[in-house]
Write an enzyme that holds these catalytic residues in place. Sequence first.
Site, PDB file in Angstrom:
ATOM      1  N   SER D  45       0.877  -1.169   0.000  1.00  0.00           N
ATOM      2  CA  SER D  45       0.000   0.000   0.000  1.00  0.00           C
ATOM      3  C   SER D  45       0.911   1.215   0.000  1.00  0.00           C
ATOM      4  O   SER D  45       1.808   1.330   0.848  1.00  0.00           O
ATOM      5  CB  SER D  45      -0.900  -0.015   1.237  1.00  0.00           C
ATOM      6  N   GLU D  46       0.709   2.121  -0.962  1.00  0.00           N
ATOM      7  CA  GLU D  46       1.731   3.140  -1.201  1.00  0.00           C
ATOM      8  C   GLU D  46       1.836   4.195  -0.104  1.00  0.00           C
ATOM      9  O   GLU D  46       2.735   5.028  -0.127  1.00  0.00           O
ATOM     10  CB  GLU D  46       1.535   3.798  -2.574  1.00  0.00           C
TER      11      GLU D  46
END
Lengths: 232, 232, 219, 219
Positions: D45-46
Amino acid sequence: MNKIYANAEEAIKDIEDGAVLMLGGFGLCGIPENCITALVKKGTKNLTCISNNAGVDDFGIGLMLQTRQVKKMISSYVGENAEFERQLLSGELEVELIPQGTLATRCLAAGYGMPAIFTPAGVGTEVAIGKETRNFNGKDYLMEYAFDADFALVKAWKGDAAGNLIFKDTARNFNPLMAMAGKITIAEVEELVPSGELDPNFIHTPGIYIHRIFQGSGYEKRIEQKTVRKRL
Amino acid sequence: MNKIYANAEEAIKDIEDGAVLMLGGFGLCGIPENCITALVKKGTKNLTCISNNAGVDDFGIGLMLQTRQVKKMISSYVGENAEFERQLLSGELEVELIPQGTLATRCLAAGYGMPAIFTPAGVGTEVAIGKETRNFNGKDYLMEYAFDADFALVKAWKGDAAGNLIFKDTARNFNPLMAMAGKITIAEVEELVPSGELDPNFIHTPGIYIHRIFQGSGYEKRIEQKTVRKRL
Amino acid sequence: MLDKNGIAKRIAKEIKDGYYVNLGIGIPTLCANYIPDGINVVLQSENGLLGMGPFPLEGEESPDLINAGKQTVTMLPGSSIFDSAMSFGMIRAQKVHLTILGAMEVSENGDIANWKIPGKMVKGMGGAMDLVASAKNIIVAMQHVNREGESKLLPQCELPLTGIRCVKKIVTELAVLDVLPNGGGFKLLERAPGVSVAEIIAKTKGKLVVDGDVPEMEI
Amino acid sequence: MLDKNGIAKRIAKEIKDGYYVNLGIGIPTLCANYIPDGINVVLQSENGLLGMGPFPLEGEESPDLINAGKQTVTMLPGSSIFDSAMSFGMIRAQKVHLTILGAMEVSENGDIANWKIPGKMVKGMGGAMDLVASAKNIIVAMQHVNREGESKLLPQCELPLTGIRCVKKIVTELAVLDVLPNGGGFKLLERAPGVSVAEIIAKTKGKLVVDGDVPEMEI
């Protein structure tokens, strides 16, 4: 998908003659001892080694110099090694000296997918020869390229099955940077634990950067310059 | 040399109208709640805010939008805020949208003394307009400049008197990057401890980057989108 | 005339409360012993340590905790460990207030040479080029003349450069000198105890600015 | 014809053992529910998380642990947390093997538009431009036509671009298509159950390559 290897011999098995390697460590602190021993045993030749230092005569990268496995060193400081000096003066060994911060940041650039970085280090010196100089806000910077290494060999304090690494004290140094920078990164650890045992908040190198990991053994962890205070 | 301030009001006292601020956080996660409240109370105007998001109508940077304190937002995503939209459409608010990785890396560049970085994000899009494009190894990159912010306001989980910070889970996000990037960095922490209580091996932001630190209070830590599984 | 500890002691007076300081190998390292009482200074070691403490007690040394000179050290309360990229990042970003290092030559416009002697084995620049290119405030600790009796304060450096227009102040066994901006030369600020202005003039090959009475330094 | 879960299920077949995968908001997020048994996949998840797990049990949600869609999530064993610079660093360095995201339009040379509609409030590109510019392998999950019934697979995107020449594969409610290199167009690989090649041809405005029999997809 298993990243765990039995030992250094297995982990480095496919490092071929002529490979470009990164080796973590500062002086003899935090060096991948097991991988170096395995490379000496394997006898891989014509290696290019990117490492801040070149070990001492009988330890660290010095062991690979004794066996003439190194074609070229890319380092910031190589001063503690007589065999190194002999090979350099005789022309057997090629050496590229680059500023320590440039070395570190070129690793970071590789790990972060940045093709080049700007640093003021070396402006106006022989390091700048042949390099693009660029002025930002009145100050000159050199453009330096990201490293491109086939393998990175790093040493951590603890690691888990997912490849997450934790380093101890100043044995961290270049290790997490090189871990990010290798096309294939091999981590040797003093203690290998199952996934879930390391706190996700305190991982220094996320496992995504690590391709192979093994439990190291027989660490000597030699001290290069023991300096102490007398007990009163 | 004391870095500890009594509270947010004291810590932000000298933020003047027209200042360029960085505010940590992703959505409402890890935002400097106390500093925002203090800025609203102080009424500082014409602020440029560099922050990944702009809060929601009644929380986070949204509170500073309600009071018309923000002249310009530099963000990657601003979609959860009706007042924001109103001000933008009426021309009261200026907005510069930049890719999230570019935002993060421009902070890193400032904290690491690199005047510019290269990223492929935005090549061939309107983000590239007016920017230098450069090809490395067959791939195009945009050159993006380091941020230059007067103050960075960050929120950490724990901090010590030396300014060292530790973040919790994904509340880390932009906080350590902005902490490095501010000319003056103000950290609010959920728990302020004496120097020596935090393990030096697990510091996320070294104290050298932190100029002011205070024990925050009354954290709401609002959840923007509560998503849960049913218990079976 | 000062001995090495005298030079270190005089330089230590330049260290202010709240400073983050990077000390080079040799005389600069000795400065740590003379930091004035009552001020809070944090030592940075570029191999990745803030808050470096004294050498460990015998038997407490750790192979995992060394300084940039590869000596075993300790950490003080409030220390932090980081990788080499962050270490040089904070140096480049000028978060380190003062860098003190040795030199073989300094020129009157602040160029410094301290890493390479043609014809001799080159060990490398280590972090010196990064430090001198980045630091806002650089003080050089060195002898005024070399072993052959030749001045190390020159119109131009003769040895390969480490960095250009960067040295702000020089402390030698004879004198304290500022490097004036824009090639203005070395400005003599203080004489070491028992040293005459004439001797300093004789031993300074680069442009020396002597302005009025030059006080003897207090250390 | 596939529903949203069907599209997610089909895309999930592209996920291989050992992959690090970034899932966009919407249909891509659903892919996590259909990762084949026996393979080990790590979700990135960035906003700074590797090893993202399912939503938390009611009452166990934490404001400090969210995904890039700002939803509360959990961490699986082997997770790690990092800052946003490292997160996009690993994305740019192509350590993330596969990115799955939605789109408003894809062109026959792989350009993608998914962040901005002229005349409508622009929310921002978030991490989408970084992801599409960096990822080696990008699969788009979207409807074949928009609400007006117009094809979203175009000769050229009409909306502002998010990235150029980057999409490798598209899965819609009607078909699986590869984007051929060098502007070669959309190659029809599979039909959704009950969908004819004729319908896909009718709903694809960009160059469509139909080569021999097109099998019905297995999901």
